[in-house]
Scaffold this motif. Structure first.
Motif, PDB file in Angstrom:
ATOM      1  N   GLY A 121      -0.928  18.185  13.771  1.00 20.96           N
ATOM      2  CA  GLY A 121      -1.873  18.004  12.689  1.00 20.96           C
ATOM      3  C   GLY A 121      -1.766  18.990  11.553  1.00 20.96           C
ATOM      4  O   GLY A 121      -2.689  19.092  10.736  1.00 20.96           O
ATOM      5  N   ASP A 127      -4.036  20.046   6.630  1.00 20.69           N
ATOM      6  CA  ASP A 127      -4.523  19.420   7.854  1.00 20.69           C
ATOM      7  C   ASP A 127      -4.303  17.919   7.717  1.00 20.69           C
ATOM      8  O   ASP A 127      -4.922  17.267   6.866  1.00 20.69           O
ATOM      9  CB  ASP A 127      -6.010  19.725   8.048  1.00 20.69           C
ATOM     10  CG  ASP A 127      -6.556  19.146   9.363  1.00 20.69           C
ATOM     11  OD1 ASP A 127      -5.841  18.355   9.999  1.00 20.69           O
ATOM     12  OD2 ASP A 127      -7.699  19.477   9.721  1.00 20.69           O
ATOM     13  N   HIS A 182      -4.270  15.973  10.586  1.00 18.20           N
ATOM     14  CA  HIS A 182      -4.634  15.443  11.903  1.00 18.20           C
ATOM     15  C   HIS A 182      -5.190  14.042  11.792  1.00 18.20           C
ATOM     16  O   HIS A 182      -4.889  13.163  12.614  1.00 18.20           O
ATOM     17  CB  HIS A 182      -5.647  16.371  12.576  1.00 18.20           C
ATOM     18  CG  HIS A 182      -6.036  15.949  13.956  1.00 18.20           C
ATOM     19  ND1 HIS A 182      -7.133  15.160  14.212  1.00 18.20           N
ATOM     20  CD2 HIS A 182      -5.441  16.185  15.155  1.00 18.20           C
ATOM     21  CE1 HIS A 182      -7.215  14.935  15.507  1.00 18.20           C
ATOM     22  NE2 HIS A 182      -6.212  15.543  16.112  1.00 18.20           N
TER      23      HIS A 182
END
Length: 635
Positions: free
Chosen positions: A502, A526, A528
């Motif tokens: 992520g 990020d 994710h």
């Protein structure tokens, strides 16, 4: 390495391209057009090969030859040329748990090495110094243990016989890639019997370094890949045609006719690359590529040949390279282990004046040809398929094969090189074709691609003009790739690197809202949730630039400790910027400099607890945690 190869191939790019007209796609503002299948066709005989080459070259030649006024290069793209296999790239290498680990070259795919300025096996550091001196450093003792001058004695004018540019390492063997300086940049060498151009040298470094053999062939090095002890070297060559002096002719039509007549009289040997192999004792064997082993796509150029050579680094000598040749051009190489792809984006055709009677340029939307080779075995590769997509590539990271599907990211433009937009195509081999299974377009309208990364079934594309949209793509269904997320921020990332589940690290430039660059920045993303990409942290250095922005080999990320190192040039000073990457942070740890204000640090690597940095002046060892200096080795 790519910059060095570009110097070798500068003249070759001008001489190449496809001669057949192609249908023009709709403007980039519309949906991208399906990629046509580029059929693989074999020549029936050597006579058929010669006829085809003459015809294609006659269509491509201009009043001033193949590289004259009508063959100029126009590049719309301003770019300077997965932690497991899913994440690509080189990981930390080592033996059993608890053994010392070390970083290798930062590569696109795990298990597929790429040539670079420095290599290590965890015990030795092998690098090139002073333009061609192979240098071996004992990492534990921090001293030079061997040197070998690969440039030759030179001639009476002091000109070197060879130049070494990059390395591949396998056990006690080093393959040095470079070129024969005797060519002097001439299109037609004075010695018609000896090849001059791309050169590879096999060196044994088990004891005192010694040359085991050299292989030289006509043409320019494009790139190379290594799997196990087998190296695949890609070479681009151009015909050694001799055109008459047409300066005294009255008009371009007469000049064109004279040049076409010269091509019509040229023998097949003018197109086929020559080669020369030399063993450790200096015994030399010369030859020319076999016309019977030359293949072609359905549409091809008579102005370039693309050859994949194979060398066993563990063998007693280099041999003849087992050449596999295609009548085509190419400038971008990607390999994942079983497959090797060479792409030819033909950007030079976009602004090439074809209609000599009207003297007006005819713009052609760019298209990229793709050639696939099977390199799953250790022996001679097989040319297995061809394909084509609209647009041009950024670099090798624009391609990625996953589960038998090739994903290709390109930027396309309309007939005047305007209204740019980017797309991702998915291709699958169907017999001798790379056939499209699906595509998604409309990325960054009015912008171009600045970086791409494919990780398993996900893709990440950064486009830029004034702001930086980071697009996330779901590629799990090859028939229906789709954009699932977008993050708009100022500046751009020129290289994206996976940093664990992520997380993505991006290095590029910060910019104002109007697109004016402000200096190198490192970002932590990020990803994710692909539908909601966010930037967690960034570090920016005003009025600076980094080689890692255009050469991923200059980028070092050591996931065990979060160590991140990139070359940096700021305020007339050069060094290596060291940072620590956390789960949600990017923090500066210090800057390493080598003696001399303008000494540029180009590479860094980790061996055990030591961070090594490499420049033209030498190697410096620092503690990988505290950055305390441990030693300096001048080169």
């Amino acid at each position: 390495m790519k910059r060095a190869f570009a110097l070798l191939g500068a003249v070759c790019v001008c001489l190449s391209g496809c001669t057949a007209d192609k249908p023009r796609p709709a403007p980039a503002s519309a949906a991208p057009q399906p990629a046509p299948a580029l059929k693989l066709v074999a020549f029936e005989s050597c006579d058929d090969l010669l006829t085809g080459l003459r015809t294609a070259a006659q269509e491509a030649v201009g009043p001033w030859g193949l590289g004259g006024v009508w063959g100029g290069v126009t590049r719309l793209n301003g770019a300077t040329d997965d932690a497991a296999r899913a994440a690509g790239g080189a990981e930390a290498k080592g033996a059993a748990p608890g053994a010392e680990t070390f970083s290798g070259t930062n590569t696109h795919e795990l298990g597929v090495d790429e040539p670079d300025l420095v290599k290590t096996d965890g015990k030795r550091i092998v690098t090139l110094a002073r333009g061609g001196v192979l240098t071996i450093v004992d990492a534990a003792a921090k001293r030079v243990t061997g040197e070998l001058n690969l440039t030759g004695a030179g001639d009476a004018n002091g000109k070197r016989a060879a130049t070494a540019m990059s390395l591949l390492l396998s056990g006690d063997r080093v393959l040095v890639l470079g070129y024969d300086d005797r060519a002097g940049g001439a299109i037609v060498p004075e010695d018609a019997h000896m090849p001059m151009g791309a050169q590879v040298t096999l060196v044994d470094i088990a004891g005192t370094p010694k040359v085991l053999g050299r292989y030289t062939t006509d043409g320019a090095l494009v790139d190379a890949r290594q799997v196990g002890s087998t190296a695949r070297v890609v070479v681009r060559s151009t015909p050694r045609l001799r055109f008459p002096d047409t300066s005294n002719l009255k008009d371009d039509e007469a000049r064109l006719a004279a040049n076409r007549s010269a091509i019509a009289a040229a023998p097949l040997s003018d197109w086929l690359p020559r080669w020369s192999a030399e063993d450790a004792a200096g015994k030399q064997t010369n030859g020319q590529f076999d016309c019977a082993s030359v293949s072609r796509p359905e549409r091809y150029s008579g102005t370039a040949m693309l050859t994949v050579l194979s060398f066993d680094l563990g063998g007693p000598a280099l041999g003849g390279g087992d050449p596999v040749t295609v009548v085509a051009d190419g400038e971008t190489v990607y390999a994942n282990g079983p497959s090797l792809y060479v792409a030819n984006d033909q950007r030079w055709r976009v602004a090439r004046p074809i209609d000599t009677a009207k003297r007006a340029p005819r713009f052609e939307p760019p298209r990229t040809q793709l050639f696939k080779f099977d390199i799953s075995g250790a022996g001679k590769p097989r040319y297995v398929a061809s394909g084509e997509v609209p647009g041009w590539l950024l670099n090798q990271y624009s391609m990625s094969e996953w589960d038998g599907n090739l994903r290709v990211a390109t930027t396309d433009a309309n007939e005047r090189g305007e209204q740019t937009s980017s797309s991702v195509y998915v291709l699958k081999q169907d017999g001798g074709r790379l056939a499209e299974t699906g595509h998604v377009g409309g990325l960054g309208k009015g912008e171009r691609i600045y970086s791409v990364r494919f990780i398993a079934t996900l893709g990440y594309v950064v486009t830029f003009r004034q702001t930086d949209p980071l697009y996330t793509l779901d590629l799990s269904d090859p028939a229906a790739p789709k954009v699932v997320g977008e993050l708009k921020i100022t500046g751009y990332s020129a290289y994206l690197h996976p940093a664990g589940a992520g997380r993505l690290i991006g290095i590029g430039q910060e910019a104002t809202e109007r697109g004016r660059v402000q200096g190198t920045q490192i970002s932590l993303f990020d990803v994710h949730d692909p539908a909601k990409p966010t930037r967690l942290a960034q570090h920016q250095v005003p009025k600076s630039s980094s080689e890692a922005e255009f050469d991923p080999h200059a980028f070092l990320y050591w996931p065990q400790t979060g160590l991140l190192v990139v070359p940096l040039f700021q305020d007339q000073e050069a060094g290596a910027l060291v940072l620590t990457v956390g789960d949600k942070s990017v923090a500066p740890a210090g800057t390493i400099r080598h003696p001399g204000q303008y000494t540029v640090i180009s590479r860094s690597l980790v061996i055990g607890g030591t961070l090594w940095t490499v420049s033209g002046a030498g190697l410096k060892a620092n503690d990988a945690v505290t950055l305390a200096e441990q030693g300096w080795i001048a080169l």
